[in-house]
Design a protein around this motif. Structure first.
Motif, PDB file in Angstrom:
ATOM      1  N   GLN A  62       0.797  -1.136  -0.116  1.00 15.59           N
ATOM      2  CA  GLN A  62      -0.034  -0.128   0.024  1.00 15.59           C
ATOM      3  C   GLN A  62       0.890   1.288  -0.085  1.00 15.59           C
ATOM      4  O   GLN A  62       0.345   2.379  -0.293  1.00 15.59           O
ATOM      5  CB  GLN A  62      -0.912   0.038   1.194  1.00 15.59           C
ATOM      6  CG  GLN A  62      -0.268   0.435   2.543  1.00 15.59           C
ATOM      7  CD  GLN A  62      -1.135   0.121   3.826  1.00 15.59           C
ATOM      8  OE1 GLN A  62      -2.487   0.716   3.384  1.00 15.59           O
ATOM      9  NE2 GLN A  62      -0.778  -0.312   4.874  1.00 15.59           N
ATOM     10  N   TYR A  63       1.924   1.260   0.488  1.00 17.09           N
ATOM     11  CA  TYR A  63       3.026   2.412   0.436  1.00 17.09           C
ATOM     12  C   TYR A  63       3.718   2.671  -1.129  1.00 17.09           C
ATOM     13  O   TYR A  63       4.665   3.679  -0.983  1.00 17.09           O
ATOM     14  CB  TYR A  63       3.934   2.265   1.620  1.00 17.09           C
ATOM     15  CG  TYR A  63       3.201   2.181   3.047  1.00 17.09           C
ATOM     16  CD1 TYR A  63       2.187   3.129   3.355  1.00 17.09           C
ATOM     17  CD2 TYR A  63       3.332   1.007   3.755  1.00 17.09           C
ATOM     18  CE1 TYR A  63       1.651   3.232   4.592  1.00 17.09           C
ATOM     19  CE2 TYR A  63       2.412   1.063   5.017  1.00 17.09           C
ATOM     20  CZ  TYR A  63       1.649   2.087   5.268  1.00 17.09           C
ATOM     21  OH  TYR A  63       1.074   2.158   6.536  1.00 17.09           O
ATOM     22  N   GLY A  83      11.835   3.829   8.716  1.00 17.87           N
ATOM     23  CA  GLY A  83      10.666   4.359   8.966  1.00 17.87           C
ATOM     24  C   GLY A  83       9.591   3.488   8.302  1.00 17.87           C
ATOM     25  O   GLY A  83       8.503   3.063   9.099  1.00 17.87           O
ATOM     26  N   LEU A  84       9.769   3.046   6.893  1.00 16.80           N
ATOM     27  CA  LEU A  84       8.957   2.335   5.983  1.00 16.80           C
ATOM     28  C   LEU A  84       8.968   0.948   6.925  1.00 16.80           C
ATOM     29  O   LEU A  84       7.618   0.476   6.959  1.00 16.80           O
ATOM     30  CB  LEU A  84       9.495   2.032   4.730  1.00 16.80           C
ATOM     31  CG  LEU A  84       8.575   1.141   3.709  1.00 16.80           C
ATOM     32  CD1 LEU A  84       7.202   1.670   3.714  1.00 16.80           C
ATOM     33  CD2 LEU A  84       9.129   0.998   2.625  1.00 16.80           C
ATOM     34  N   VAL A  85       9.960   0.395   7.157  1.00 21.17           N
ATOM     35  CA  VAL A  85       9.907  -1.306   7.915  1.00 21.17           C
ATOM     36  C   VAL A  85       9.116  -1.095   9.001  1.00 21.17           C
ATOM     37  O   VAL A  85       8.425  -1.899   9.221  1.00 21.17           O
ATOM     38  CB  VAL A  85      11.376  -1.573   7.894  1.00 21.17           C
ATOM     39  CG1 VAL A  85      11.386  -2.963   8.389  1.00 21.17           C
ATOM     40  CG2 VAL A  85      11.959  -2.048   6.279  1.00 21.17           C
ATOM     41  N   ARG A  86       9.458  -0.034   9.759  1.00 23.47           N
ATOM     42  CA  ARG A  86       8.880  -0.044  11.235  1.00 23.47           C
ATOM     43  C   ARG A  86       7.418   0.018  10.914  1.00 23.47           C
ATOM     44  O   ARG A  86       6.654  -0.481  11.858  1.00 23.47           O
ATOM     45  CB  ARG A  86       9.671   1.075  11.978  1.00 23.47           C
ATOM     46  CG  ARG A  86       9.186   1.067  13.372  1.00 23.47           C
ATOM     47  CD  ARG A  86      10.196   2.213  13.899  1.00 23.47           C
ATOM     48  NE  ARG A  86      10.035   2.056  15.409  1.00 23.47           N
ATOM     49  CZ  ARG A  86       9.409   2.958  16.152  1.00 23.47           C
ATOM     50  NH1 ARG A  86       8.886   4.112  15.687  1.00 23.47           N
ATOM     51  NH2 ARG A  86       9.472   2.754  17.282  1.00 23.47           N
ATOM     52  N   ARG A  87       7.075   0.746  10.249  1.00 21.58           N
ATOM     53  CA  ARG A  87       5.668   1.033   9.982  1.00 21.58           C
ATOM     54  C   ARG A  87       4.765  -0.209   9.347  1.00 21.58           C
ATOM     55  O   ARG A  87       3.667  -0.691   9.908  1.00 21.58           O
ATOM     56  CB  ARG A  87       5.103   2.154   8.802  1.00 21.58           C
ATOM     57  CG  ARG A  87       3.643   2.376   8.563  1.00 21.58           C
ATOM     58  CD  ARG A  87       2.782   2.690   9.709  1.00 21.58           C
ATOM     59  NE  ARG A  87       3.071   3.512  10.456  1.00 21.58           N
ATOM     60  CZ  ARG A  87       2.565   4.856  10.274  1.00 21.58           C
ATOM     61  NH1 ARG A  87       1.388   5.036   9.244  1.00 21.58           N
ATOM     62  NH2 ARG A  87       2.814   6.257  10.926  1.00 21.58           N
ATOM     63  N   HIS A 145      11.503  -1.301  -0.476  1.00 23.00           N
ATOM     64  CA  HIS A 145      12.153  -0.339   0.261  1.00 23.00           C
ATOM     65  C   HIS A 145      11.935   1.140  -0.066  1.00 23.00           C
ATOM     66  O   HIS A 145      11.384   1.178  -1.020  1.00 23.00           O
ATOM     67  CB  HIS A 145      13.754  -0.493   0.198  1.00 23.00           C
ATOM     68  CG  HIS A 145      14.329  -0.226  -1.361  1.00 23.00           C
ATOM     69  ND1 HIS A 145      15.521   0.568  -1.337  1.00 23.00           N
ATOM     70  CD2 HIS A 145      13.809  -0.711  -2.295  1.00 23.00           C
ATOM     71  CE1 HIS A 145      15.765   0.594  -2.590  1.00 23.00           C
ATOM     72  NE2 HIS A 145      14.712  -0.386  -3.254  1.00 23.00           N
ATOM     73  N   SER A 146      12.284   2.017   0.829  1.00 22.44           N
ATOM     74  CA  SER A 146      12.215   3.593   0.617  1.00 22.44           C
ATOM     75  C   SER A 146      13.771   3.799   0.313  1.00 22.44           C
ATOM     76  O   SER A 146      14.573   3.991   1.347  1.00 22.44           O
ATOM     77  CB  SER A 146      11.691   4.360   1.682  1.00 22.44           C
ATOM     78  OG  SER A 146      11.722   5.491   1.429  1.00 22.44           O
ATOM     79  N   PRO A 147      14.373   4.088  -0.921  1.00 23.15           N
ATOM     80  CA  PRO A 147      15.704   4.113  -1.457  1.00 23.15           C
ATOM     81  C   PRO A 147      16.503   5.340  -0.962  1.00 23.15           C
ATOM     82  O   PRO A 147      17.306   5.171   0.014  1.00 23.15           O
ATOM     83  CB  PRO A 147      15.410   4.252  -2.934  1.00 23.15           C
ATOM     84  CG  PRO A 147      14.233   4.819  -3.227  1.00 23.15           C
ATOM     85  CD  PRO A 147      13.319   4.262  -2.124  1.00 23.15           C
TER      86      PRO A 147
END
Length: 184
Positions: A62-63, A83-87, A145-147
């Motif tokens: 969804q992100y 932050g992405l993985v944590r969320r 991931h968020s690169p």
């Protein structure tokens, strides 16, 4: 950048590893609770792990496309990698992971690249220090991931030269002993 081909490839890969029906994170959590209370109090660990992985994948997808933001931890303002993985792990499993990739790298069970399963955390040395970047393995050599600055949450291939060169290792937080050891 057109995300449509990437999204099609991601969904195709996810469907190869998913049950015939995908459940939203809330439904996956309810299914986990039902399974944990079934079998005369003996949870089916494989079934629970499968539902947990599905929940992580549903939450993560969804992100896609959310902008990178250093220190970011929300879809509204953007995400950095940890932050992405944590969320995602919080949304899908209720796990409160540490804030940094380096701290996450000490959790769960270490797994080799050839042992990766969907839901595993994958780590990279992207800033000349170990465990400076983290993503979530989706299967078929792909990870979410968020690169970096200017980027967006996306799926990349571990076989790309950059990711092969910077790969640091992986940790499993879902399933069996790994799940019990991941919450400290």
């Amino acid at each position: 950048m057109d995300l449509k081909p990437l999204l099609i490839a991601l969904v195709s890969a996810a469907l190869l590893h998913a049950p015939a029906h995908a459940e939203p994170p809330e439904a996956a959590q309810q299914a986990q609770a039902r399974e944990a209370s079934s079998d005369e109090g003996q949870p089916d660990l494989f079934g629970r792990a499968t539902h947990q992985v599905q929940g992580v994948m549903n939450s993560g997808l969804q992100y896609l496309g959310i902008p990178y933001r250093f220190g970011g931890s929300s879809a509204e303002t953007g995400f950095d990698c940890s932050g992405l993985v944590r969320r995602i792990f919080s949304d899908a499993l209720g796990l409160n992971l540490p804030r940094s990739a380096r701290e996450m790298a000490s959790m769960g069970k270490q797994v080799g690249r050839n042992e990766l399963k969907p839901g595993d955390l994958v780590f990279f040395n992207t800033m000349r220090r170990t465990f400076s970047h983290v993503g979530i393995y989706l299967g078929d050599d792909r990870f979410l991931h968020s690169p970096s600055a200017g980027g967006r949450v996306r799926v990349d291939n571990l076989n790309e030269a950059y990711w092969q060169r910077t790969f640091n290792g992986a940790r499993r937080l879902i399933g069996g002993e790994a799940a019990a050891n991941s919450i400290r």
